[in-house]
Design a protein around this motif. Structure first.
Motif, PDB file in Angstrom:
ATOM      1  N   ALA A 116       0.850  -1.188   0.000  1.00 18.86           N
ATOM      2  CA  ALA A 116       0.000   0.000   0.000  1.00 18.86           C
ATOM      3  C   ALA A 116       0.889   1.243   0.000  1.00 18.86           C
ATOM      4  N   VAL A 117       0.554   2.198  -0.858  1.00 23.91           N
ATOM      5  CA  VAL A 117       1.359   3.412  -1.014  1.00 23.91           C
ATOM      6  C   VAL A 117       0.468   4.613  -0.704  1.00 23.91           C
ATOM      7  N   ASP A 118       1.020   5.588  -0.020  1.00 25.55           N
ATOM      8  CA  ASP A 118       0.246   6.753   0.421  1.00 25.55           C
ATOM      9  C   ASP A 118       0.046   7.719  -0.741  1.00 25.55           C
ATOM     10  N   THR A 119      -0.771   7.302  -1.683  1.00 22.45           N
ATOM     11  CA  THR A 119      -1.078   8.086  -2.878  1.00 22.45           C
ATOM     12  C   THR A 119      -2.438   8.772  -2.718  1.00 22.45           C
ATOM     13  N   PRO A 120      -2.771   9.696  -3.614  1.00 25.29           N
ATOM     14  CA  PRO A 120      -4.110  10.304  -3.559  1.00 25.29           C
ATOM     15  C   PRO A 120      -5.239   9.279  -3.618  1.00 25.29           C
ATOM     16  N   TRP A 121      -5.041   8.172  -4.345  1.00 24.39           N
ATOM     17  CA  TRP A 121      -6.090   7.148  -4.415  1.00 24.39           C
ATOM     18  C   TRP A 121      -6.339   6.532  -3.037  1.00 24.39           C
ATOM     19  N   ILE A 122      -5.282   6.162  -2.321  1.00 21.50           N
ATOM     20  CA  ILE A 122      -5.436   5.608  -0.974  1.00 21.50           C
ATOM     21  C   ILE A 122      -6.106   6.627  -0.061  1.00 21.50           C
ATOM     22  N   GLN A 123      -5.716   7.877  -0.181  1.00 26.08           N
ATOM     23  CA  GLN A 123      -6.304   8.919   0.656  1.00 26.08           C
ATOM     24  C   GLN A 123      -7.800   9.048   0.395  1.00 26.08           C
ATOM     25  N   LEU A 142      -4.129   0.128   8.512  1.00 26.11           N
ATOM     26  CA  LEU A 142      -3.364  -0.125   7.294  1.00 26.11           C
ATOM     27  C   LEU A 142      -1.873  -0.003   7.561  1.00 26.11           C
ATOM     28  N   ASN A 143      -1.490   0.995   8.325  1.00 28.72           N
ATOM     29  CA  ASN A 143      -0.078   1.125   8.710  1.00 28.72           C
ATOM     30  C   ASN A 143       0.400  -0.098   9.472  1.00 28.72           C
ATOM     31  N   ASP A 144      -0.445  -0.583  10.409  1.00 30.25           N
ATOM     32  CA  ASP A 144      -0.044  -1.701  11.263  1.00 30.25           C
ATOM     33  C   ASP A 144       0.134  -2.994  10.484  1.00 30.25           C
ATOM     34  N   ARG A 145      -0.518  -3.121   9.311  1.00 35.76           N
ATOM     35  CA  ARG A 145      -0.354  -4.336   8.518  1.00 35.76           C
ATOM     36  C   ARG A 145       1.045  -4.438   7.910  1.00 35.76           C
ATOM     37  N   HIS A 146       1.739  -3.323   7.823  1.00 39.54           N
ATOM     38  CA  HIS A 146       3.079  -3.309   7.247  1.00 39.54           C
ATOM     39  C   HIS A 146       4.112  -3.409   8.374  1.00 39.54           C
ATOM     40  N   LEU A 160       7.010  -2.457   8.618  1.00 40.68           N
ATOM     41  CA  LEU A 160       7.748  -1.211   8.808  1.00 40.68           C
ATOM     42  C   LEU A 160       6.935  -0.198   9.606  1.00 40.68           C
ATOM     43  N   GLY A 161       5.631  -0.439   9.737  1.00 43.57           N
ATOM     44  CA  GLY A 161       4.793   0.408  10.563  1.00 43.57           C
ATOM     45  C   GLY A 161       4.136   1.558   9.840  1.00 43.57           C
ATOM     46  N   ARG A 162       4.242   1.578   8.523  1.00 43.87           N
ATOM     47  CA  ARG A 162       3.640   2.670   7.749  1.00 43.87           C
ATOM     48  C   ARG A 162       3.517   2.254   6.294  1.00 43.87           C
ATOM     49  N   LEU A 163       2.692   3.028   5.571  1.00 49.83           N
ATOM     50  CA  LEU A 163       2.604   2.847   4.125  1.00 49.83           C
ATOM     51  C   LEU A 163       3.887   3.342   3.475  1.00 49.83           C
ATOM     52  N   ALA A 164       4.155   2.825   2.296  1.00 54.89           N
ATOM     53  CA  ALA A 164       5.268   3.358   1.514  1.00 54.89           C
ATOM     54  C   ALA A 164       4.916   4.751   1.014  1.00 54.89           C
ATOM     55  N   ARG A 165       5.931   5.574   0.841  1.00 52.04           N
ATOM     56  CA  ARG A 165       5.732   6.890   0.240  1.00 52.04           C
ATOM     57  C   ARG A 165       5.946   6.781  -1.264  1.00 52.04           C
ATOM     58  N   THR A 200      13.739  -8.885 -12.788  1.00 51.67           N
ATOM     59  CA  THR A 200      13.577  -8.778 -11.337  1.00 51.67           C
ATOM     60  C   THR A 200      12.296  -8.027 -10.998  1.00 51.67           C
ATOM     61  N   VAL A 201      11.597  -8.496  -9.985  1.00 47.88           N
ATOM     62  CA  VAL A 201      10.436  -7.783  -9.440  1.00 47.88           C
ATOM     63  C   VAL A 201      10.824  -7.339  -8.029  1.00 47.88           C
ATOM     64  N   LEU A 202      11.052  -6.051  -7.876  1.00 46.02           N
ATOM     65  CA  LEU A 202      11.601  -5.494  -6.635  1.00 46.02           C
ATOM     66  C   LEU A 202      10.473  -5.048  -5.709  1.00 46.02           C
ATOM     67  N   ALA A 203      10.370  -5.677  -4.540  1.00 50.04           N
ATOM     68  CA  ALA A 203       9.338  -5.314  -3.573  1.00 50.04           C
ATOM     69  C   ALA A 203       9.709  -4.022  -2.852  1.00 50.04           C
ATOM     70  N   VAL A 204       8.730  -3.120  -2.777  1.00 52.45           N
ATOM     71  CA  VAL A 204       8.862  -1.895  -1.984  1.00 52.45           C
ATOM     72  C   VAL A 204       7.606  -1.846  -1.127  1.00 52.45           C
ATOM     73  N   ASP A 205       7.567  -2.729  -0.129  1.00 52.16           N
ATOM     74  CA  ASP A 205       6.297  -3.060   0.510  1.00 52.16           C
ATOM     75  C   ASP A 205       6.320  -2.996   2.027  1.00 52.16           C
ATOM     76  N   GLY A 206       7.363  -2.408   2.603  1.00 48.83           N
ATOM     77  CA  GLY A 206       7.430  -2.328   4.053  1.00 48.83           C
ATOM     78  C   GLY A 206       7.501  -3.675   4.736  1.00 48.83           C
ATOM     79  N   GLY A 207       7.866  -4.718   3.980  1.00 50.99           N
ATOM     80  CA  GLY A 207       8.009  -6.058   4.541  1.00 50.99           C
ATOM     81  C   GLY A 207       6.732  -6.861   4.618  1.00 50.99           C
ATOM     82  N   ILE A 208       5.630  -6.360   4.027  1.00 46.80           N
ATOM     83  CA  ILE A 208       4.332  -7.004   4.223  1.00 46.80           C
ATOM     84  C   ILE A 208       4.269  -8.398   3.593  1.00 46.80           C
TER      85      ILE A 208
END
Length: 251
Positions: free
Chosen positions: A183-190, A206-210, A212-217, A238-246
């Motif tokens: 989950a990324v803190d985009t206008p759509w999520i907002q 949503l933050n707690d599910r990650h 890292l404790g927060r959404l990706a920026r 390569t498929v590079l995850a940028v997912d806060g460890g989720i």
């Protein structure tokens, strides 16, 4: 295949970024610009593209629109070295909730839209000394998430598309990779959070599910895209995850 250092001795690289007016696309455009890349941001709302990227009108669900946008980018910049396939739309619901038309609409934008842009840009990528395609996938492609069956299926297709394209074009000197955000803190999520009964509680959950404790920026995902497009000259498929460890971490 020419190395990136060899490419940098000539003219600046040129990228086309679909969905480049906001969110992850705008962040990718900014990260590429910071690396000296000239950027054409393709979007339904090109007037909202932030300079120095150049906004070009494009609807990825329309092949003529895509080809016209690519031609306009080439006319302006003279070349295309990088394609960032970022434009996409969301969908919610179980397998029972979306009709055939919605399935066609989402898959057409999220999957076939990437095919259209890559296909139109391919002749120019084949001439580039540092050609790269980066697709925006999702960690949802590889994990079960409630009420995201259509979106997850579309991103699963993007994952497979990335690997197949990487195989097809590696001997032509075209690298193909993807990023897989959580989950990324985009206008759509907002907007989604704003429609809930308790937006603050929903954001906290949503933050707690990650781990890292927060959404990706968006900027973090944009940097990953630019890294794969410009810096990672030895990386393809390569498929590079940028997912806060989720995806992989269980606390």
């Amino acid at each position: 295949m020419a190395t990136l250092s060899e490419a940098q001795t000539s003219d600046p690289l040129v990228a086309v970024v679909s969905g480049g007016a906001s969110g992850i696309g705008a962040a990718a455009a900014a990260a590429l610009t910071a690396r000296g890349v000239r950027v054409a941001a393709l979007d339904l709302t090109p007037d909202e593209v932030a300079a120095p990227a150049v906004g070009i009108a494009c609807d990825v669900s329309d092949d003529a629109s895509v080809r016209g946008a690519v031609a306009e980018a080439v006319e302006r910049f003279g070349r295309i070295d990088i394609v960032v396939n970022n434009a996409g739309i969301a969908a919610q619901g179980t397998v029972a909730d979306n009709d055939d038309e919605e399935w066609r609409r989402v898959l057409d934008v999220n999957v076939v839209g990437m095919v259209r842009l890559a296909r139109a840009a391919l002749p120019y990528l084949r001439r580039s000394p540092a050609a790269a395609i980066v697709n925006t996938c999702s960690v949802f492609a590889a994990m079960g998430v409630p009420r995201r069956v259509l979106y997850s299926a579309s991103k699963g297709a993007v994952h497979s598309l990335t690997l197949a394209m990487a195989t097809d074009h590696v001997r032509e000197g075209i690298r193909v990779n993807a990023v897989a955000p959580g989950a990324v803190d985009t206008p759509w999520i907002q907007r989604v959070l704003a429609r809930t009964a308790d937006p603050r509680a929903e954001r906290d959950a949503l933050n707690d599910r990650h781990p890292l404790g927060r959404l990706a920026r968006p900027e973090e995902v944009g940097e990953a895209i630019a890294y794969l497009a410009v810096d990672a000259s030895g990386t393809t498929g390569t498929v590079l995850a940028v997912d806060g460890g989720i995806h992989d971490l269980r606390l």
